[in-house]
Design an enzyme around this catalytic site. Structure first.
Site, PDB file in Angstrom:
ATOM      1  N   CYS A   1      12.571  11.903   7.443  1.00  0.00           N
ATOM      2  CA  CYS A   1      12.644  11.374   8.811  1.00  0.00           C
ATOM      3  C   CYS A   1      13.980  11.744   9.413  1.00  0.00           C
ATOM      4  CB  CYS A   1      12.528   9.867   8.805  1.00  0.00           C
ATOM      5  SG  CYS A   1      11.002   9.308   8.116  1.00  0.00           S
TER       6      CYS A   1
ATOM      7  N   GLU B   1       8.328  16.125  16.315  1.00  0.00           N
ATOM      8  CA  GLU B   1       8.657  16.144  14.883  1.00  0.00           C
ATOM      9  C   GLU B   1       7.729  17.112  14.155  1.00  0.00           C
ATOM     10  OE1 GLU B   1       7.943  12.597  12.475  1.00  0.00           O
ATOM     11  OE2 GLU B   1      10.012  12.750  11.757  1.00  0.00           O
TER      12      GLU B   1
ATOM     13  N   GLU C   1       9.319   2.232  11.196  1.00  0.00           N
ATOM     14  CA  GLU C   1      10.216   3.395  11.195  1.00  0.00           C
ATOM     15  C   GLU C   1       9.313   4.616  11.245  1.00  0.00           C
ATOM     16  OE1 GLU C   1      11.853   6.495  10.767  1.00  0.00           O
ATOM     17  OE2 GLU C   1      12.011   6.051   8.628  1.00  0.00           O
TER      18      GLU C   1
ATOM     19  N   LYS D   1       0.847  -1.195   0.000  1.00  0.00           N
ATOM     20  CA  LYS D   1       0.000   0.000   0.000  1.00  0.00           C
ATOM     21  C   LYS D   1       0.883   1.245   0.000  1.00  0.00           C
ATOM     22  CE  LYS D   1      -1.846   2.821   3.087  1.00  0.00           C
ATOM     23  NZ  LYS D   1      -1.899   4.066   2.286  1.00  0.00           N
TER      24      LYS D   1
END
Ligand code: UN1
Length: 497
Positions: free
Chosen positions: A286, A387, A252, A177
């Site tokens: 990231c 983040e 992750e 996906k």
């Protein structure tokens, strides 16, 4: 329809066939707000079909010798190489990253193809002495079966290759996906798999939302591994759901990466490293640098040089070769960044550059945000802890290497970190004590190479790694095999003399 694309409506790729979906939604170019293509919003039924196809195909695929499976990956690598420019342009169109970085990302996929193809002739297990006479022992990697991969929009082709290539070379079949924001990379890669001769059903692409398609994959009993890159909240839920089913899961989920600048650092080099890793990809990596931890003795100097360098950043449509910073992925991304600007101001950090959305000619219809610098931030502020996924950096002053390391480690994430210093003793102390999965010395926080493990500690993941030979651990089981050629019953641990 874009001239670079041979369709205006993408289809799922299931069992080697392109399957139309009833419902679709628009894919938007973040640089100008224009529709590029329609992408399916699939349902549970498509996932069931894809898993069934994968399950059937996997039985045969697992019996193909690994070096032959690898031949197909070599072909995939060559096709990616041949089409690098074309795919890079499409990547810039759907994701926004500047063309130079798009080329870099496609290259990462090419590298991964050749590297993992090589594993077809390695994939080493161990042979080891058995404890009894006339007995042989070995361990070998075996495929797990059907694996589910869920990939993000920020590296839509590289991360897909990190996950699908090791899965395939190891003899699994894949249900994939891709992020609905960036489905074109999946379309291009699926076409390449098909042309390279991958048997039908070994890879299946199901487009759609995480809520419907992702969820169906996570709960499907025939999918034995989920490999996910994306947000922390989603990843934690996936882990909990997989945990209940005893399903292997590799996660992750981002970072709050810092560049440490010591007082003996080459400051110009440090500035270059910060600008590249913080504002490149508009901070949407990231691994992006979002904190600069600087020794107070050089804080002012560094800040000045950083501000000067930031002024050189040209912002705009990434297809323009001169542009260095492209758009943010969408309005939600912009809103999140804007919220953090307010949070930072309210927390008392000093906004010295940027902090606003860009509009006007050159930015029309797109989602652009000015490269932003906060200074005098404290390590415990939310802008220095959470983040942001945008071009926003917080500068934090410290008094020693020990304090710098403490600040670096004092966040819930542990993906990447970097230190600029000329002192070899500090280099070794830092690489030992920085609690992240990736450490850079005299370079920014981005730029991982595919033959090394990619991932991190703490809230970044759950102990697994993408890419590198370590990726094989996610997509294989270990089997221990004992062959007794003594012709009699020999009992381990008992008949040992
Ligand atoms: C990511 O942002 O999830 O090291 C991947 C890097 C790239 C990969 C980033 N090679 O920045």
């Amino acid at each position: 329809m874009s001239v670079l694309l041979d369709t205006d409506k993408l289809k799922n790729y299931i069992n080697g066939k392109w399957v139309e979906a009833a419902e679709t939604t628009a894919v938007i170019n973040p640089a100008n707000g224009k529709e590029i293509v329609q992408v399916p919003l699939s349902n549970q039924h498509s996932v069931d079909e894809a898993v069934l196809a994968a399950k059937n195909a996997q039985k045969e695929w697992a019996l193909v010798p690994a070096p032959q499976r690898a031949e197909i990956l070599y072909r995939v690598g060559y096709l990616l190489k041949e089409r690098k420019e074309h795919i890079s342009k499409l990547l810039t169109m759907e994701n926004g990253k500047v063309i130079e970085e798009a080329r870099g990302e496609v290259q990462e996929g090419i590298d991964m193809a050749f590297y993992m193809a090589g594993e077809g002739r390695r994939m080493f297990g161990q042979t080891t002495p058995a404890e009894l006479k006339n007995k042989f022992a070995m361990s070998q990697r075996v495929p797990v079966g059907v694996v589910g991969i869920i990939t993000p929009w920020n590296f839509p082709i590289a991360i897909a290759t990190w996950k699908s290539f090791p899965a395939i070379v190891a003899g699994n079949a894949v249900v994939w996906k891709p992020a609905t924001e960036t489905p074109i990379m999946a379309y291009e890669l699926a076409k390449i798999f098909e042309e390279a001769g991958l048997p039908k059903g070994v890879i299946n692409v199901v487009f759609g939302s995480g809520k419907t398609v992702g969820n169906a994959m996570v709960h499907h009993e025939d999918i034995r591994v989920i490999s996910f890159t994306g947000s922390n909240d989603v990843g934690r839920n996936i882990a909990a759901d997989c945990g209940r089913q005893l399903k292997k899961v590799s996660l992750e989920m981002g970072g709050k990466n810092a560049v440490i600048v010591m007082e003996d650092a080459d400051l110009d080099l440090a500035v270059e490293g910060i600008v590249w890793s913080a504002y490149g990809t508009s901070g949407q990596r990231c691994t992006a640098c979002s904190r600069v931890i600087v020794h107070e003795a050089v804080k002012e100097k560094l800040e000045k040089r950083l501000l000067r360098k930031m002024k050189d950043l040209t912002i705009g449509n990434g297809l323009d070769e001169n542009v260095r910073v492209g758009p943010i992925i969408n309005q939600a991304g912009i809103n999140k960044i804007k919220d953090y600007i307010e949070i930072g101001k309210n927390e008392g950090a000093k906004l010295v550059e940027g902090g606003y959305e860009l509009s006007g000619s050159g930015f029309k219809g797109g989602y652009f945000f000015a490269p932003t610098l906060f200074t005098d931030a404290r390590a415990d502020m939310r802008i220095a802890q959470e983040e942001i996924f945008g071009p926003v950096v917080s500068l934090i002053a410290v008094q020693s290497l020990e304090e710098a390391i403490e600040v670096n480690n004092g966040v819930s994430f542990g993906l990447s970190s970097s230190i600029f210093t000329q002192d070899v003793n500090r280099v070794f102390q830092a690489q030992r004590d920085l609690d992240t999965g990736i450490v850079y010395v005299n370079a920014g926080t981005t730029g991982a190479e595919i033959h090394l493990p990619f991932g991190g500690t703490k809230g970044t993941g759950n102990g697994h790694r993408d890419s590198g030979v370590q990726a094989l651990d996610v997509f294989t089981e270990w089997k221990a095999v004992y062959v007794d050629y003594s012709g009699k019953l020999q009992r381990a641990q008992i008949d040992v003399d």
